[in-house]
Design a protein around this motif. Structure first.
Motif, short mmCIF file in Angstrom:
data_model
loop_
_atom_site.label_atom_id
_atom_site.label_comp_id
_atom_site.label_asym_id
_atom_site.label_seq_id
_atom_site.Cartn_x
_atom_site.Cartn_y
_atom_site.Cartn_z
N CYS A 150 -4.99 0.75 11.27
CA CYS A 150 -3.73 1.52 11.29
C CYS A 150 -2.61 0.75 10.62
O CYS A 150 -1.89 1.28 9.77
CB CYS A 150 -3.34 1.85 12.74
SG CYS A 150 -4.40 3.03 13.55
N LEU A 151 -2.46 -0.52 10.99
CA LEU A 151 -1.38 -1.32 10.42
C LEU A 151 -1.59 -1.53 8.92
O LEU A 151 -0.64 -1.47 8.14
CB LEU A 151 -1.26 -2.66 11.15
CG LEU A 151 -0.07 -3.51 10.73
CD1 LEU A 151 1.25 -2.77 10.91
CD2 LEU A 151 -0.05 -4.81 11.52
N LEU A 152 -2.83 -1.75 8.51
CA LEU A 152 -3.10 -1.91 7.08
C LEU A 152 -2.76 -0.62 6.32
O LEU A 152 -2.13 -0.69 5.26
CB LEU A 152 -4.57 -2.27 6.85
CG LEU A 152 -4.94 -3.72 7.08
CD1 LEU A 152 -6.45 -3.90 7.00
CD2 LEU A 152 -4.25 -4.62 6.07
N ALA A 153 -3.15 0.52 6.85
CA ALA A 153 -2.88 1.79 6.16
C ALA A 153 -1.38 2.00 5.97
O ALA A 153 -0.92 2.35 4.88
CB ALA A 153 -3.51 2.95 6.94
N VAL A 154 -0.62 1.80 7.03
CA VAL A 154 0.83 2.00 6.95
C VAL A 154 1.46 0.94 6.05
O VAL A 154 2.33 1.25 5.21
CB VAL A 154 1.46 2.00 8.35
CG1 VAL A 154 2.98 1.97 8.28
CG2 VAL A 154 0.99 3.21 9.15
N SER A 155 1.04 -0.29 6.18
CA SER A 155 1.62 -1.38 5.38
C SER A 155 1.35 -1.21 3.90
O SER A 155 2.22 -1.47 3.06
CB SER A 155 1.08 -2.73 5.86
OG SER A 155 1.46 -2.96 7.19
N VAL A 156 0.16 -0.77 3.56
CA VAL A 156 -0.17 -0.54 2.15
C VAL A 156 0.67 0.60 1.60
O VAL A 156 1.19 0.52 0.49
CB VAL A 156 -1.68 -0.28 1.98
CG1 VAL A 156 -1.99 0.28 0.60
CG2 VAL A 156 -2.47 -1.55 2.22
N ARG A 157 0.85 1.65 2.37
CA ARG A 157 1.65 2.79 1.92
C ARG A 157 3.08 2.36 1.58
O ARG A 157 3.63 2.74 0.56
CB ARG A 157 1.66 3.87 3.01
CG ARG A 157 2.72 4.91 2.88
CD ARG A 157 2.35 6.00 1.92
NE ARG A 157 3.32 7.10 2.04
CZ ARG A 157 3.84 7.70 1.01
NH1 ARG A 157 3.48 7.39 -0.19
NH2 ARG A 157 4.70 8.67 1.19
#
Length: 185
Positions: A150-157
């Protein structure tokens, strides 16, 4: 025959464009009217003041980047991986004054100086994370792994917009595709 009114949504979109271009200080009624090619009198048919416009800009942004996106993802059906694929495609294709990454970044910057905006941003980020958790947890039994994804997905966005580094032998699009694949494993 009466004059056609500039729709309320156009004022909100133009306000978000101004926010992206220069922060909340640049969201000024006269400047928005000029950008829209109308008189500022029409503004007061929709909003009692600038503060009301700023609130509606945030309301619109919040709905569009959370509930509207979730509704769009869910309407396509499928399992969690299929819905994540749809979510990532929507996020990758999204541009513009409301859903675009630049609006997200402008609001994050604004939130650094305004506690009410910071609270709104926290609510939006929590809604996004909760939705991602609901999807990732359907095929990731490890709670820690769900949280990392979850954190990776949001951070990459959000962070991809700031990254100016080269990606070695790969294009940015290729690296983003690799990230998408890893998140869905």
């Amino acid at each position: 025959m009466g004059a056609t009114r500039t729709p309320r949504g156009k004022w909100i979109e133009e306000g978000l464009r101004a926010l992206v271009a220069g922060g909340p200080e640049t969201v000024r009624i006269e400047a928005l009217a000029q950008a829209l090619g109308v008189s500022k009198g029409g503004f007061y048919g929709y909003f009692r003041n600038r503060g009301a416009l700023l609130t509606e800009m945030l309301d619109t942004w919040e709905y569009e980047v959370t509930e509207s996106v979730i509704e769009q993802v869910e309407s396509g059906g499928g399992d969690a991986r299929a819905r994540l694929e749809r979510l990532f495609a929507i996020a990758a294709a999204t541009d513009g004054p409301v859903r675009g990454t630049t609006a997200d970044i402008a609001i994050r910057d604004w939130a650094r100086r305004d506690a009410a905006v910071a609270a709104r941003l926290r609510r939006v980020d929590n809604r996004r994370m909760d939705y991602l958790r609901s999807l990732f947890s359907s095929f990731c039994p490890d709670e820690d792994e769900v949280e990392v994804r979850c954190l990776l997905a949001v951070s990459v966005r959000i962070g991809n917009h700031f990254n100016a580094a080269d990606n070695g032998k790969r294009s940015r699009a290729e690296v983003m595709e690799l990230i998408r694949q890893r998140l869905l494993e």
